[in-house]
Enzyme design. Structure first.
Site, PDB file in Angstrom:
ATOM      1  N   HIS A 157       0.865  -1.179   0.000  1.00 34.01           N
ATOM      2  CA  HIS A 157       0.000   0.000   0.000  1.00 34.01           C
ATOM      3  C   HIS A 157       0.909   1.239   0.000  1.00 34.01           C
ATOM      4  O   HIS A 157       2.014   1.196   0.533  1.00 34.01           O
ATOM      5  CB  HIS A 157      -0.839  -0.047   1.277  1.00 34.01           C
ATOM      6  CG  HIS A 157      -1.923   0.963   1.389  1.00 34.01           C
ATOM      7  ND1 HIS A 157      -1.687   2.264   1.754  1.00 34.01           N
ATOM      8  CD2 HIS A 157      -3.270   0.865   1.214  1.00 34.01           C
ATOM      9  CE1 HIS A 157      -2.840   2.920   1.794  1.00 34.01           C
ATOM     10  NE2 HIS A 157      -3.815   2.093   1.468  1.00 34.01           N
ATOM     11  N   ASP A 234       2.949  -4.786   7.909  1.00 33.33           N
ATOM     12  CA  ASP A 234       1.722  -4.013   7.749  1.00 33.33           C
ATOM     13  C   ASP A 234       0.560  -4.988   7.918  1.00 33.33           C
ATOM     14  O   ASP A 234       0.273  -5.781   7.016  1.00 33.33           O
ATOM     15  CB  ASP A 234       1.717  -3.367   6.358  1.00 33.33           C
ATOM     16  CG  ASP A 234       0.383  -2.677   6.052  1.00 33.33           C
ATOM     17  OD1 ASP A 234      -0.574  -2.849   6.831  1.00 33.33           O
ATOM     18  OD2 ASP A 234       0.311  -1.985   5.021  1.00 33.33           O
ATOM     19  N   GLN A 237      -4.725  -5.328   7.007  1.00 33.12           N
ATOM     20  CA  GLN A 237      -5.790  -6.204   6.503  1.00 33.12           C
ATOM     21  C   GLN A 237      -5.863  -7.530   7.247  1.00 33.12           C
ATOM     22  O   GLN A 237      -6.685  -8.376   6.914  1.00 33.12           O
ATOM     23  CB  GLN A 237      -5.578  -6.481   4.999  1.00 33.12           C
ATOM     24  CG  GLN A 237      -5.696  -5.264   4.119  1.00 33.12           C
ATOM     25  CD  GLN A 237      -7.103  -4.674   4.101  1.00 33.12           C
ATOM     26  OE1 GLN A 237      -8.079  -5.308   4.491  1.00 33.12           O
ATOM     27  NE2 GLN A 237      -7.206  -3.433   3.672  1.00 33.12           N
ATOM     28  N   LYS A 260     -10.465  -0.875  10.513  1.00 40.32           N
ATOM     29  CA  LYS A 260     -10.676  -2.046   9.651  1.00 40.32           C
ATOM     30  C   LYS A 260     -11.027  -3.286  10.472  1.00 40.32           C
ATOM     31  O   LYS A 260     -11.150  -4.375   9.937  1.00 40.32           O
ATOM     32  CB  LYS A 260      -9.422  -2.315   8.815  1.00 40.32           C
ATOM     33  CG  LYS A 260      -9.121  -1.195   7.805  1.00 40.32           C
ATOM     34  CD  LYS A 260      -7.875  -1.514   7.019  1.00 40.32           C
ATOM     35  CE  LYS A 260      -7.294  -0.314   6.325  1.00 40.32           C
ATOM     36  NZ  LYS A 260      -8.040   0.119   5.145  1.00 40.32           N
ATOM     37  N   CYS A 401      -4.588   2.387  -3.700  1.00 41.48           N
ATOM     38  CA  CYS A 401      -3.285   2.828  -3.151  1.00 41.48           C
ATOM     39  C   CYS A 401      -2.183   1.826  -3.483  1.00 41.48           C
ATOM     40  O   CYS A 401      -1.298   1.566  -2.659  1.00 41.48           O
ATOM     41  CB  CYS A 401      -3.370   3.077  -1.648  1.00 41.48           C
ATOM     42  SG  CYS A 401      -4.394   4.475  -1.224  1.00 41.48           S
TER      43      CYS A 401
HETATM   44  N1  PLP Z   1      -1.908  -0.897   4.496  1.00 41.59           N
HETATM   45  C1  PLP Z   1      -2.883  -1.623   3.942  1.00 41.59           C
HETATM   46  C2  PLP Z   1      -2.588  -3.019   3.482  1.00 41.59           C
HETATM   47  C3  PLP Z   1      -4.164  -1.087   3.815  1.00 41.59           C
HETATM   48  O1  PLP Z   1      -5.130  -1.799   3.260  1.00 41.59           O
HETATM   49  C4  PLP Z   1      -4.403   0.234   4.263  1.00 41.59           C
HETATM   50  C5  PLP Z   1      -5.714   0.870   4.074  1.00 41.59           C
HETATM   51  O2  PLP Z   1      -6.447   0.552   3.179  1.00 41.59           O
HETATM   52  C6  PLP Z   1      -3.353   0.940   4.842  1.00 41.59           C
HETATM   53  C7  PLP Z   1      -2.121   0.348   4.938  1.00 41.59           C
HETATM   54  C8  PLP Z   1      -3.533   2.338   5.355  1.00 41.59           C
HETATM   55  O3  PLP Z   1      -4.389   2.336   6.461  1.00 41.59           O
HETATM   56  P1  PLP Z   1      -4.859   3.702   7.125  1.00 41.59           P
HETATM   57  O4  PLP Z   1      -5.369   4.552   5.999  1.00 41.59           O
HETATM   58  O5  PLP Z   1      -5.930   3.276   8.073  1.00 41.59           O
HETATM   59  O6  PLP Z   1      -3.680   4.300   7.803  1.00 41.59           O
END
Ligand code: PLP
Length: 443
Positions: A157, A234, A237, A260, A401
């Site tokens: 992401h 990360d 998900q 999430k 993203c």
């Molecule tokens: N990493 C992953 C795999 C994500 O799916 C997301 C959000 O969709 C993020 C990071 C970023 O999360 P946040 O916008 O809640 O900081």
């Protein structure tokens, strides 16, 4: 197009895991094993799902972007504001004590949920993005020098790409990326040539938000350790969908977002191994994070408070604690099994939609989490997603993203359906009917 509109009020289609649904009024508060979860009763605990949008019954298939919230979490927020609200840590009155107990209690819950060795290893953040930026801006400059390599993957992401790009520019670092195969898996055959001793940090996602790929975290952490690299996972998900234990995975840092996993927006956490956190300088300066301040000199608190300057998101943390309680009662293994059943069913049904191509791991099973991305020839993902909205279907369309990966595959983006334990096979059927209709429309 009526055939695309069949779901009843309350989402009363067949729950995917029907083992027990006939005889039980179990809610999350009493269901705790795979075979005893009454998913229909659990779904009824999400008030937002019981509504119509665009004149049709809402089908919410966008939980990878943000999950819905159960009554238990909403009630915890209301209770906090109605009874306990005050600032934390520095108050010498009853409400401040209660707020502090609730806030620090939530930290204990998150630590237990992640299998951390202690609550001191949990730093509250605004979410995944802030967690990555915190590590990049504190651990990074303290440990990285020009020429060092940060290893990422092609499926990250933007929030796990851009902070490292900014830092690379600042410090003269080199970035490498583990390639993604055409099947949407990490190309692990390339790892030995990429994960060399010059790599000081390996930062990668547990579950890809655009492909649904589940990566072998423990294996990747072990490989990084073997060359002396620190790892950052990360888990945006994953933490709300399957069991995650940081000590078993062997990671050094792990970041996630509460929103999430049934908690409010604006709260998340960074897990960091104690020795690493203790050696890290602070990031933001302000109240709450200091031991003492003179005009000349400041000394800082130990982690985690060193990294939590200013009044924190107390209510958010309380909501996150309530979400942790809720998910633990349901059982994360049961949630993952439910996700997998739904995504397997969805992939089977989507295969029958003309002109539609699924992106990411081709089969169900442990490599595929509860989301599926697809493209339909003749329809831009934005148009397809907007079309679906007219039928009450909340999908997500775009690059998710993941622009570099979409560019590599020459895709304008994808349309994504992402599932959580409150979704049903009936909702998958409804999505498929709408996609058949879309095929007729766009062709
Ligand atoms: N990493 C992953 C795999 C994500 O799916 C997301 C959000 O969709 C993020 C990071 C970023 O999360 P946040 O916008 O809640 O900081």
């Amino acid at each position: 197009m009526n055939n695309a509109d069949g779901a009843k009020a309350g989402g009363a289609e067949s729950p995917t895991n029907t083992v027990d649904s006939a005889n039980s009024a179990n809610s999350a508060s009493s269901a705790n094993s795979l075979n005893t979860v009454d998913w229909a009763a659990v779904r009824a605990e999400f008030p937002i799902l019981d509504q119509e949008v665009q004149g049709r019954r809402l089908v919410y298939l966008d939980s990878a972007a943000s999950s819905q919230k159960p009554r238990a979490v909403i009630d915890a927020l209301v209770r906090y504001y109605e009874h306990d609200n005050a600032n934390v840590h520095r108050g010498l009155h009853e409400l401040s004590t209660r707020a502090t107990t609730a806030y620090e209690g939530a930290r204990e819950k998150v630590a237990r949920y992640l299998g951390a060795a202690s609550a001191e290893e949990v730093v509250f953040t605004r979410g995944t993005t802030e967690g990555v930026n915190l590590v990049a801006n504190t651990w990074g400059p303290a440990n990285l020098r020009a020429g060092d390599v940060v290893l990422l993957t092609e499926m990250e992401h933007h929030s796990n790409l851009v902070p490292w790009m900014l830092l690379a520019e600042r410090l003269g670092l080199r970035l490498r990326h583990v390639p993604v195969t055409d099947e949407g898996l990490l190309d692990l055959a390339k790892l030995p040539e990429l994960l060399t001793p010059e790599v000081k940090l390996f930062a990668f996602t547990h579950i890809s938000n655009s492909l649904g790929t589940v990566n072998p975290v423990a294996q990747l952490c072990a490989a990084a350790r073997a060359v002396g690299a620190v790892t950052l996972v990360d888990a945006a998900q994953s933490v709300g969908h399957l069991p995650v234990n940081v000590q078993e995975l062997g990671c050094d840092f792990l970041v996630f977002s509460g929103h999430k996993m049934c908690a409010p927006t604006g709260i998340g956490a960074l897990y960091g191994r104690r020795a690493l956190l203790e050696a890290m300088p602070p990031w933001h300066g302000g109240g709450e994070m200091i031991n003492s301040v003179t005009f000349e000199k400041v000394t800082f608190k130990a982690p985690p408070h060193r990294f939590e300057a200013g009044t924190p998101n107390i209510a958010g943390a309380v909501g996150l604690g309530a979400a942790v309680d809720y998910l633990e009662k349901l059982g994360r293994a049961a949630i993952f099994a439910h996700d997998q059943q739904l995504v397997g069913y969805a992939m089977e049904r989507l295969a029958g939609v003309p002109g539609l191509r699924i992106i990411g791991p081709p089969r169900g099973g442990a490599q595929r989490a509860g989301l599926v991305s697809f493209v339909m020839e003749a329809a831009h993902p934005h148009d397809l997603t907007t079309f679906a909205d007219r039928y009450g279907l909340a999908l997500r369309g775009g690059h998710h993203c993941n622009q570099p990966l979409m560019r590599k595959w020459r895709l304008p983006g994808t349309t994504r359906a992402s599932f959580y334990f409150y979704n049903t096979t009936g909702e998958v059927d409804r999505m498929v009917e709408v996609l058949h209709e879309a095929h007729r429309f766009f062709r």
